[in-house]
Design a protein around this motif. Structure first.
Motif, PDB file in Angstrom:
ATOM      1  N   LEU A   1       0.939  -1.274  -0.066  1.00  0.00           N
ATOM      2  CA  LEU A   1      -0.110   0.052   0.049  1.00  0.00           C
ATOM      3  C   LEU A   1       0.862   1.355  -0.165  1.00  0.00           C
ATOM      4  N   GLN A   2       0.637   2.026  -0.846  1.00  0.00           N
ATOM      5  CA  GLN A   2       1.580   3.364  -0.846  1.00  0.00           C
ATOM      6  C   GLN A   2       2.888   2.947  -1.455  1.00  0.00           C
ATOM      7  N   ASP A   3       3.116   2.052  -2.292  1.00  0.00           N
ATOM      8  CA  ASP A   3       4.492   1.676  -2.653  1.00  0.00           C
ATOM      9  C   ASP A   3       5.240   1.048  -1.499  1.00  0.00           C
ATOM     10  N   GLN A   4       4.731   0.725  -0.251  1.00  0.00           N
ATOM     11  CA  GLN A   4       5.547   0.054   0.571  1.00  0.00           C
ATOM     12  C   GLN A   4       4.605  -1.404   1.270  1.00  0.00           C
ATOM     13  N   THR A   5       5.252  -2.140   1.873  1.00  0.00           N
ATOM     14  CA  THR A   5       4.489  -3.429   2.450  1.00  0.00           C
ATOM     15  C   THR A   5       3.886  -2.706   3.793  1.00  0.00           C
ATOM     16  N   LEU A   6       2.727  -3.692   4.309  1.00  0.00           N
ATOM     17  CA  LEU A   6       2.388  -3.155   5.510  1.00  0.00           C
ATOM     18  C   LEU A   6       3.449  -3.430   6.507  1.00  0.00           C
ATOM     19  N   LEU A   7       4.031  -4.411   6.470  1.00  0.00           N
ATOM     20  CA  LEU A   7       5.592  -4.484   7.425  1.00  0.00           C
ATOM     21  C   LEU A   7       6.180  -3.287   7.326  1.00  0.00           C
ATOM     22  N   GLN A   8       6.646  -2.847   6.245  1.00  0.00           N
ATOM     23  CA  GLN A   8       7.580  -1.440   6.398  1.00  0.00           C
ATOM     24  C   GLN A   8       6.814  -0.513   6.586  1.00  0.00           C
TER      25      GLN A   8
ATOM     26  N   VAL B   1       6.507  -0.680  10.581  1.00  0.00           N
ATOM     27  CA  VAL B   1       7.875  -0.345  11.164  1.00  0.00           C
ATOM     28  C   VAL B   1       8.285   1.290  11.332  1.00  0.00           C
ATOM     29  N   ALA B   2       7.883   2.045  10.279  1.00  0.00           N
ATOM     30  CA  ALA B   2       7.997   3.332  10.092  1.00  0.00           C
ATOM     31  C   ALA B   2       7.156   4.014  11.019  1.00  0.00           C
ATOM     32  N   ARG B   3       6.150   3.567  11.262  1.00  0.00           N
ATOM     33  CA  ARG B   3       5.076   4.201  12.274  1.00  0.00           C
ATOM     34  C   ARG B   3       5.777   4.180  13.804  1.00  0.00           C
ATOM     35  N   LEU B   4       6.208   3.081  14.053  1.00  0.00           N
ATOM     36  CA  LEU B   4       6.962   2.745  15.388  1.00  0.00           C
ATOM     37  C   LEU B   4       8.075   3.769  15.588  1.00  0.00           C
ATOM     38  N   ALA B   5       8.663   3.773  14.351  1.00  0.00           N
ATOM     39  CA  ALA B   5      10.131   4.547  14.257  1.00  0.00           C
ATOM     40  C   ALA B   5       9.716   6.192  14.740  1.00  0.00           C
ATOM     41  N   SER B   6       8.519   6.468  14.326  1.00  0.00           N
ATOM     42  CA  SER B   6       8.006   7.940  14.568  1.00  0.00           C
ATOM     43  C   SER B   6       8.193   8.351  16.246  1.00  0.00           C
ATOM     44  N   SER B   7       8.135   7.255  16.855  1.00  0.00           N
ATOM     45  CA  SER B   7       8.058   7.344  18.344  1.00  0.00           C
ATOM     46  C   SER B   7       9.476   7.720  18.708  1.00  0.00           C
ATOM     47  N   LYS B   8       9.442   8.711  19.887  1.00  0.00           N
ATOM     48  CA  LYS B   8      10.805   9.037  20.496  1.00  0.00           C
ATOM     49  C   LYS B   8      11.174   7.837  21.154  1.00  0.00           C
ATOM     50  N   TYR B   9      10.573   6.953  21.662  1.00  0.00           N
ATOM     51  CA  TYR B   9      10.730   5.787  22.479  1.00  0.00           C
ATOM     52  C   TYR B   9      11.345   4.505  21.880  1.00  0.00           C
TER      53      TYR B   9
ATOM     54  N   ASP C   1      11.656  -3.253  32.162  1.00  0.00           N
ATOM     55  CA  ASP C   1      11.629  -2.545  30.962  1.00  0.00           C
ATOM     56  C   ASP C   1      10.160  -2.946  30.142  1.00  0.00           C
ATOM     57  N   LEU C   2       9.865  -2.212  29.184  1.00  0.00           N
ATOM     58  CA  LEU C   2       8.548  -2.174  28.442  1.00  0.00           C
ATOM     59  C   LEU C   2       8.625  -3.196  27.381  1.00  0.00           C
ATOM     60  N   VAL C   3       7.621  -3.886  26.766  1.00  0.00           N
ATOM     61  CA  VAL C   3       7.874  -4.583  25.696  1.00  0.00           C
ATOM     62  C   VAL C   3       6.643  -4.195  24.781  1.00  0.00           C
ATOM     63  N   LEU C   4       7.083  -3.546  23.786  1.00  0.00           N
ATOM     64  CA  LEU C   4       5.645  -3.063  22.798  1.00  0.00           C
ATOM     65  C   LEU C   4       5.386  -4.055  21.685  1.00  0.00           C
ATOM     66  N   ILE C   5       4.350  -4.674  21.724  1.00  0.00           N
ATOM     67  CA  ILE C   5       3.902  -5.479  20.855  1.00  0.00           C
ATOM     68  C   ILE C   5       2.890  -4.972  19.850  1.00  0.00           C
ATOM     69  N   HIS C   6       3.279  -4.969  18.474  1.00  0.00           N
ATOM     70  CA  HIS C   6       2.363  -4.266  17.411  1.00  0.00           C
ATOM     71  C   HIS C   6       2.101  -5.275  16.101  1.00  0.00           C
ATOM     72  N   ASP C   7       0.846  -5.371  15.699  1.00  0.00           N
ATOM     73  CA  ASP C   7       0.539  -6.152  14.515  1.00  0.00           C
ATOM     74  C   ASP C   7       1.163  -5.479  13.260  1.00  0.00           C
ATOM     75  N   ALA C   8       1.842  -6.398  12.482  1.00  0.00           N
ATOM     76  CA  ALA C   8       2.234  -5.739  11.030  1.00  0.00           C
ATOM     77  C   ALA C   8       0.911  -5.296  10.577  1.00  0.00           C
TER      78      ALA C   8
ATOM     79  N   VAL D   1      -1.787   3.030  12.441  1.00  0.00           N
ATOM     80  CA  VAL D   1      -1.808   3.372  13.918  1.00  0.00           C
ATOM     81  C   VAL D   1      -1.166   5.029  13.926  1.00  0.00           C
ATOM     82  N   PRO D   2      -1.817   5.723  14.338  1.00  0.00           N
ATOM     83  CA  PRO D   2      -1.195   7.193  14.720  1.00  0.00           C
ATOM     84  C   PRO D   2      -0.280   7.485  15.530  1.00  0.00           C
TER      85      PRO D   2
END
Ligand SMILES: Nc1ccn([C@@H]2O[C@H](COP(=O)(O)OP(=O)(O)OP(=O)(O)O)[C@@H](O)[C@H]2O)c(=O)n1
Ligand SMILES: C[C@](O)(CO)[C@H](O)COP(=O)(O)O
Length: 258
Positions: free
Chosen positions: A40-47, A50-58, A111-118, A123-124
């Motif tokens: 979707l939008q020239d990238q896979t859902l997985l990519q 990952v990019a959405r998670l990367a937007s977080s400062k954490y 420590d925290l473990v964040l689990i997200h569905d590909a 997700v905003p």
């Protein structure tokens, strides 16, 4: 189970270890490739996820839990460094494999473990940070969820003897009861938990051969409180073919936002 709330709150800011579960087959979506590799939008859902998670400062790296026979993930470029673990038959077993991999990096039980569905690439970024911040104030964890907005009904099945094509398997569904939705939520991801507690509750699930569809369920079995953080209704999971159009429209609208 676990330490006191004071123990967690007295600790220096715990690290957040992110994992994306991407070891499913996408059988309900029915594509020729696993849905996490749908473009979707020239990238896979997985990519995209990952990019959405990367937007977080954490979050500055991400564990990808993939199927043993996955030949795609390692050919892709991602927004942040990734490392890998092999998934299991059930989603929670994939999470358990990810937790084991994170534990072997020297992570602390607090420590925290964040689990997200590909399969949830829309997700905003705001929601990601909100659920992490909520989990930092909790002894066990927090998840994103949305209050149920539609009327919920249970059903019963009637067998019919017509050749009407709409009667799949010669069965028809009928409304049985309407469920009070006032305290009903639809769980989403990310789901964020203390590593030590997550290890223990997943072991409990395995020992008792329980079936869970999200990790918060495991904590519920042990009556351990998990905070619900209201998330965006844009955070849909690609599950059925119909979802692709909706998800694509959401991603396009999000990319048009300043
Ligand atoms: N054994 C599994 C099953 C699911 N998942 C991941 O968990 C997320 C949400 O699960 P779901 O929507 O059920 O994905 P699938 O299991 O692939 O879909 P289906 O049930 O239609 O086969 C997906 O990103 C999927 O890749 C996983 O890592 N390991
Ligand atoms: C974890 C989850 O996204 C919460 O709604 C959902 O349960 C995962 O999808 P599944 O089809 O239940 O595996």
């Amino acid at each position: 189970m676990g330490h006191s709330l004071k123990y967690y709150l007295m600790n220096p800011l715990p690290r957040t270890y992110a994992m994306i579960v991407a070891a499913g087959r996408g059988s309900r979506f029915g594509a020729s490739v696993a849905k996490q590799y749908t473009q979707l939008q020239d990238q896979t859902l997985l990519q995209l996820s990952v990019a959405r998670l990367a937007s977080s400062k954490y979050i500055n790296q991400c564990l990808l839990v993939v199927a043993e026979d996955d030949i795609t993930a390692r050919t892709l470029d991602f927004a942040i460094p990734v490392y890998y673990a092999l998934g299991g038959v059930e989603r929670w077993q994939s999470v358990q494999a990810g937790v084991s991999a994170i534990g072997s990096t020297g992570a602390d039980d607090s420590d925290l473990v964040l689990i997200h569905d590909a399969a949830r690439p829309a997700v905003p970024s705001h929601d990601i940070d909100q659920v992490i911040k909520a989990a930092l104030l909790e002894p066990y964890g927090a998840i994103l969820a949305t209050p149920v907005a539609d009327t919920l009904k249970t059903s019963y099945i009637k067998s019919v003897t017509t050749d009407n094509l709409s009667d799949k398997n010669n069965q028809r569904y009928y409304a049985k009861r309407t469920i009070d939705r006032s305290s009903m939520w639809q769980a989403q991801t990310p789901q964020v938990f203390r590593l030590g507690a997550l290890k223990k509750v997943l072991n409990y699930v395995a020992e008792h051969q329980l079936t869970i569809t999200d990790e918060a369920s495991a904590f519920e079995y042990l009556d351990l409180p998990i905070r619900l953080v209201t998330g965006s209704r844009q955070n849909i999971k690609l599950t059925y073919p119909d979802d692709a159009l909706l998800l694509s429209a959401i991603l396009t609208a999000q990319s048009d936002q300043p």
